[in-house]
Design a protein around this motif. Structure first.
Motif, mmCIF file in Angstrom:
data_model
loop_
_atom_site.group_PDB
_atom_site.id
_atom_site.type_symbol
_atom_site.label_atom_id
_atom_site.label_comp_id
_atom_site.label_asym_id
_atom_site.label_seq_id
_atom_site.Cartn_x
_atom_site.Cartn_y
_atom_site.Cartn_z
ATOM 1 N N GLY A 417 -40.126 -30.906 -20.395
ATOM 2 C CA GLY A 417 -40.851 -29.529 -18.853
ATOM 3 C C GLY A 417 -40.642 -27.972 -19.329
ATOM 4 N N ILE A 418 -40.339 -28.105 -20.448
ATOM 5 C CA ILE A 418 -40.090 -26.472 -20.938
ATOM 6 C C ILE A 418 -41.380 -26.428 -22.387
ATOM 7 C CG2 ILE A 418 -38.853 -25.053 -21.778
ATOM 8 C CD1 ILE A 418 -36.331 -25.715 -20.895
ATOM 9 N N PRO A 419 -42.185 -25.510 -22.020
ATOM 10 C CA PRO A 419 -43.526 -25.093 -22.840
ATOM 11 C C PRO A 419 -43.398 -24.790 -24.014
ATOM 12 C CG PRO A 419 -44.363 -23.953 -21.197
ATOM 13 C CD PRO A 419 -42.546 -24.478 -20.957
ATOM 14 N N ASP A 420 -43.405 -25.361 -25.175
ATOM 15 C CA ASP A 420 -43.528 -25.555 -27.095
ATOM 16 C C ASP A 420 -43.392 -23.288 -27.355
ATOM 17 O OD1 ASP A 420 -42.945 -28.223 -27.602
ATOM 18 O OD2 ASP A 420 -45.172 -27.603 -28.552
ATOM 19 N N ASP A 421 -44.185 -23.002 -26.526
ATOM 20 C CA ASP A 421 -43.768 -21.787 -27.177
ATOM 21 C C ASP A 421 -42.961 -20.714 -26.506
ATOM 22 O OD1 ASP A 421 -45.149 -21.331 -24.434
ATOM 23 O OD2 ASP A 421 -46.437 -19.954 -24.917
ATOM 24 N N ALA A 422 -41.909 -21.247 -25.482
ATOM 25 C CA ALA A 422 -40.779 -20.346 -24.801
ATOM 26 C C ALA A 422 -39.726 -20.622 -26.081
ATOM 27 C CB ALA A 422 -40.753 -21.266 -24.383
ATOM 28 N N PHE A 423 -39.098 -19.702 -25.619
ATOM 29 C CA PHE A 423 -38.321 -19.288 -26.999
ATOM 30 C C PHE A 423 -37.257 -18.114 -26.292
ATOM 31 C CE2 PHE A 423 -41.305 -15.935 -27.211
ATOM 32 C CZ PHE A 423 -40.637 -14.833 -27.342
ATOM 33 N N ALA A 424 -35.730 -17.347 -26.638
ATOM 34 C CA ALA A 424 -34.861 -16.977 -25.563
ATOM 35 C C ALA A 424 -33.773 -15.905 -27.083
ATOM 36 C CB ALA A 424 -34.239 -17.846 -25.146
ATOM 37 N N ALA A 425 -33.517 -14.902 -26.082
ATOM 38 C CA ALA A 425 -32.049 -14.671 -26.687
ATOM 39 C C ALA A 425 -30.922 -14.933 -25.320
ATOM 40 C CB ALA A 425 -32.416 -13.243 -26.241
ATOM 41 N N ARG A 426 -29.432 -15.204 -26.890
ATOM 42 C CA ARG A 426 -29.114 -15.595 -26.464
ATOM 43 C C ARG A 426 -27.801 -14.945 -26.702
ATOM 44 N NH1 ARG A 426 -29.140 -22.227 -28.380
ATOM 45 N NH2 ARG A 426 -26.589 -21.917 -27.653
ATOM 46 N N GLY A 427 -26.600 -15.066 -25.111
ATOM 47 C CA GLY A 427 -25.298 -14.017 -25.721
ATOM 48 C C GLY A 427 -24.398 -14.247 -24.941
ATOM 49 N N ASN A 428 -22.681 -14.522 -25.654
ATOM 50 C CA ASN A 428 -21.651 -15.003 -25.022
ATOM 51 C C ASN A 428 -21.562 -14.759 -23.791
ATOM 52 O OD1 ASN A 428 -19.000 -15.727 -25.564
ATOM 53 N ND2 ASN A 428 -18.500 -13.575 -25.879
ATOM 54 N N ARG A 429 -20.107 -15.453 -22.628
ATOM 55 C CA ARG A 429 -20.408 -15.598 -21.464
ATOM 56 C C ARG A 429 -21.671 -15.480 -20.419
ATOM 57 N NH1 ARG A 429 -15.003 -14.186 -21.052
ATOM 58 N NH2 ARG A 429 -15.097 -13.024 -18.863
ATOM 59 N N GLY A 430 -22.448 -15.900 -21.049
ATOM 60 C CA GLY A 430 -23.788 -16.237 -20.197
ATOM 61 C C GLY A 430 -25.212 -15.312 -20.001
ATOM 62 N N GLN A 431 -25.548 -14.634 -21.643
ATOM 63 C CA GLN A 431 -26.298 -13.424 -21.603
ATOM 64 C C GLN A 431 -27.900 -14.429 -21.650
ATOM 65 O OE1 GLN A 431 -24.897 -10.844 -20.083
ATOM 66 N NE2 GLN A 431 -23.073 -12.398 -19.670
ATOM 67 N N TYR A 432 -28.410 -14.492 -21.075
ATOM 68 C CA TYR A 432 -30.324 -15.241 -21.447
ATOM 69 C C TYR A 432 -31.189 -14.152 -20.952
ATOM 70 C CZ TYR A 432 -27.185 -19.243 -22.182
ATOM 71 O OH TYR A 432 -25.940 -20.259 -21.768
ATOM 72 N N VAL A 433 -31.972 -14.257 -22.348
ATOM 73 C CA VAL A 433 -33.626 -13.440 -21.467
ATOM 74 C C VAL A 433 -34.141 -14.851 -22.380
ATOM 75 C CG1 VAL A 433 -34.970 -11.970 -22.305
ATOM 76 C CG2 VAL A 433 -32.839 -11.234 -22.049
ATOM 77 N N VAL A 434 -35.157 -15.189 -20.602
ATOM 78 C CA VAL A 434 -36.241 -16.398 -21.637
ATOM 79 C C VAL A 434 -37.834 -15.418 -21.378
ATOM 80 C CG1 VAL A 434 -36.975 -18.686 -21.587
ATOM 81 C CG2 VAL A 434 -34.382 -17.923 -20.882
ATOM 82 N N VAL A 435 -38.381 -16.248 -22.177
ATOM 83 C CA VAL A 435 -39.980 -15.479 -22.313
ATOM 84 C C VAL A 435 -40.684 -16.941 -22.917
ATOM 85 C CG1 VAL A 435 -41.376 -14.416 -23.894
ATOM 86 C CG2 VAL A 435 -39.139 -13.710 -23.911
ATOM 87 N N VAL A 436 -41.230 -17.309 -21.575
ATOM 88 C CA VAL A 436 -42.789 -18.124 -21.768
ATOM 89 C C VAL A 436 -44.147 -17.376 -21.638
ATOM 90 C CG1 VAL A 436 -42.988 -20.595 -21.101
ATOM 91 C CG2 VAL A 436 -40.863 -18.978 -20.053
ATOM 92 N N PRO A 437 -44.889 -17.367 -22.605
ATOM 93 C CA PRO A 437 -45.668 -16.543 -23.071
ATOM 94 C C PRO A 437 -46.881 -17.706 -22.338
ATOM 95 C CG PRO A 437 -45.032 -16.357 -25.199
ATOM 96 C CD PRO A 437 -44.518 -17.651 -24.379
ATOM 97 N N SER A 438 -46.729 -18.562 -22.450
ATOM 98 C CA SER A 438 -47.774 -19.909 -22.310
ATOM 99 C C SER A 438 -47.864 -19.940 -19.979
ATOM 100 C CB SER A 438 -47.896 -20.929 -22.363
ATOM 101 O OG SER A 438 -47.018 -21.522 -22.309
ATOM 102 N N ARG A 439 -47.220 -18.951 -19.863
ATOM 103 C CA ARG A 439 -46.391 -19.527 -18.189
ATOM 104 C C ARG A 439 -46.775 -18.334 -17.722
ATOM 105 N NH1 ARG A 439 -45.069 -23.918 -16.530
ATOM 106 N NH2 ARG A 439 -45.211 -22.909 -14.140
ATOM 107 N N ASN A 440 -46.600 -17.258 -18.621
ATOM 108 C CA ASN A 440 -46.270 -15.665 -17.763
ATOM 109 C C ASN A 440 -45.515 -15.127 -17.467
ATOM 110 O OD1 ASN A 440 -47.577 -13.175 -18.121
ATOM 111 N ND2 ASN A 440 -48.062 -13.240 -16.169
ATOM 112 N N VAL A 441 -44.435 -15.759 -17.749
ATOM 113 C CA VAL A 441 -43.189 -15.585 -17.343
ATOM 114 C C VAL A 441 -41.413 -15.191 -18.640
ATOM 115 C CG1 VAL A 441 -40.893 -16.879 -16.285
ATOM 116 C CG2 VAL A 441 -43.411 -17.606 -16.103
ATOM 117 N N VAL A 442 -41.130 -14.410 -17.730
ATOM 118 C CA VAL A 442 -39.658 -14.381 -17.815
ATOM 119 C C VAL A 442 -38.264 -14.309 -17.525
ATOM 120 C CG1 VAL A 442 -38.258 -11.929 -18.621
ATOM 121 C CG2 VAL A 442 -40.876 -12.289 -19.372
#
Length: 471
Positions: A417-442
């Motif tokens: 359910g997550i496209p191949d082009d999705a990538f993410a920044a991940r940090g301790n204590r639950g910090q996340y930034v997810v980028v999904v270019p093919s779906r134009n989503v952050v």
């Protein structure tokens, strides 16, 4: 006046059991843990409160004790909240320093607020408290205006209604029992929905932890865009050379550092850098000198030190183009990149930012490195950071690119359910930034998750995308 968070509590015992039952090493380790706990507490109080005030909002010591200083590393957690502390302010009202008492025969550990755009730094143990010069004014505005290009509120109302059934559970433990979500922000095709826990708002900064590594990779992309650097450039530490031969560490490149593939030894899994983060040492003292045990570019080893080496490769560029200038271009005016006491940016962890600012970072990648018509990142940088083409981590479904995590590995994508082009920044204590270019989503998720709890960002991402797919 030195205070303790727990009213009437005496300073915690230096050792957990009678001295006669402990070896010299155990006593030394117990003292070291107290020293680190003092640095941790001083820096967290100094940064959380002073940067919040810089951004035009507030944090209390009590809120920092309740969130940033609970559920931390097991060795420090039983110690840290009982340590006595003092917050010293300048005549302007801005924090000058925070001092924490930890040993009767040692001066207090001090975190100094050096400026509105560089945050706080921990001084080496034994440093005098007046090094912060608390009587002098500190230049710079206390409050910054919110500037955001992440979307429009009208469209966000529709998105909010669509995502309500997904975003709300992010705050109730649905995506991880015991997790503590402070903020969620989703950007989709110019529309924005954001939610905050009680005590947090759009101005509230939190430490990014290892999301800073992705910010570091972004700054490298800006340096490459300038034409002054290339990812294949050697980091340039200039170790031993003799008779035409050279220390193999001289072959370490910026790319090796971004991909966690310098080949150097690190003493703990994840490369805990406590002496740098909490102990008052510097990047040069702690991160640069580890010996090499693998040929660079051949073995993955997650290491704070590797990111710091990549940053070392562009340190001359950062002198002329500091992170704050780049943040200003992106409207990330509530973000602060902190330094060690010698001015080295600790971009493996020590950045404070808001959910909105991190959404702007993600939007920059959706825009393929272009912001307001100006190219800020080298062309193709998004594909570079999100390509798991180097050596990969073991024992996980996640892949690793260049400073960013990927939802696919070279052998394929295990996240349904997550496209191949999705990538993410991940940090301790639950910090996340997810980028999904093919779906134009952050997707941005901020938290203060305690040790032993984990927010399932993959499940949350999948659920958000599923709702948007049904739109």
């Amino acid at each position: 006046m030195i205070r303790t968070f727990i009213a009437g509590a005496a300073a915690a015992l230096f050792i957990a059991s009678p001295a006669t039952a402990q070896s010299a090493q155990e006593r030394l380790d117990a003292r070291y843990d107290r020293a680190l706990a003092a640095g941790y507490k001083a820096l967290m109080l100094c940064s959380a409160i002073s940067i919040a005030e810089r951004n035009g909002t507030t944090r209390t010591p009590e809120s920092v004790h309740a969130m940033e200083l609970t559920g931390i590393y097991p060795k420090l957690d039983p110690i840290i909240r009982d340590l006595q502390y003092e917050i010293v302010r300048r005549p302007s009202g801005q924090i000058a320093h925070v001092a924490v008492a930890w040993a009767e025969d040692m001066p207090h550990t001090v975190a100094v607020n050096y400026g509105v755009d560089t945050g706080c730094s921990v001084l080496p143990p034994g440093s005098p408290e007046d090094m912060s010069n608390p009587g002098a004014p500190m230049e710079g505005a206390v409050e910054k205006a919110v500037i955001s290009n992440i979307g429009n509120d009208k469209a966000g109302g529709d998105l909010s209604r669509q995502l309500n059934g997904t975003v709300s559970p992010a705050f109730d433990g649905t995506y991880g029992e015991g997790t503590r979500t402070s903020a969620v922000l989703v950007v989709h095709e110019g529309a924005v929905v954001e939610r905050y826990a009680e005590g947090y708002d759009a101005h509230t900064p939190q430490r990014t932890w290892s999301v800073a590594k992705s910010i570091a990779a972004t700054l490298v992309g800006a340096a490459v865009m300038s034409g002054e650097h290339d990812v294949q450039d050697p980091v340039g530490i200039n170790y031993w050379r003799s008779g035409g031969r050279s220390d193999m560490r001289n072959t370490i490149t910026i790319d090796h550092g971004l991909r966690m593939a310098t080949g150097r030894y690190s003493d703990t899994p994840g490369n805990r850098t406590d002496p740098l983060y909490w102990g008052g040492t510097t990047v040069d003292e702690r991160a640069t000198n580890w010996p090499i045990v693998h040929k660079p570019g051949t073995v993955y080893r997650y290491a704070n030190n590797d990111t710091l080496m990549a940053v070392k490769g562009i340190e001359e560029w950062l002198i002329h183009y500091p992170p704050q200038e780049f943040f200003a271009k992106l409207g990330m005016d509530h973000t602060v990149a902190e330094t060690d006491i010698r001015g080295n940016y600790v971009l493996s962890s020590q950045v404070w930012s808001t959910a909105r600012d991190l959404a702007n970072l993600g939007q920059l990648y959706l825009n393929d490195g272009v912001w307001n018509g100006e190219r800020l990142l080298a062309e193709g940088w998004r594909e570079y950071v999100s390509d798991p083409s180097g050596p990969q981590p073991e024992g996980t479904q996640w892949g690793y690119g260049a400073g960013w995590w990927t939802f696919r590995r070279p052998e394929g994508n295990a996240f349904e359910g997550i496209p191949d082009d999705a990538f993410a920044a991940r940090g301790n204590r639950g910090q996340y930034v997810v980028v999904v270019p093919s779906r134009n989503v952050v997707i941005v998720r901020r938290g203060e998750d305690m040790v032993g709890t984990r927010f399932d960002i993959a499940a949350f991402t999948r659920d958000v995308l599923s709702v948007l797919n049904d739109k």
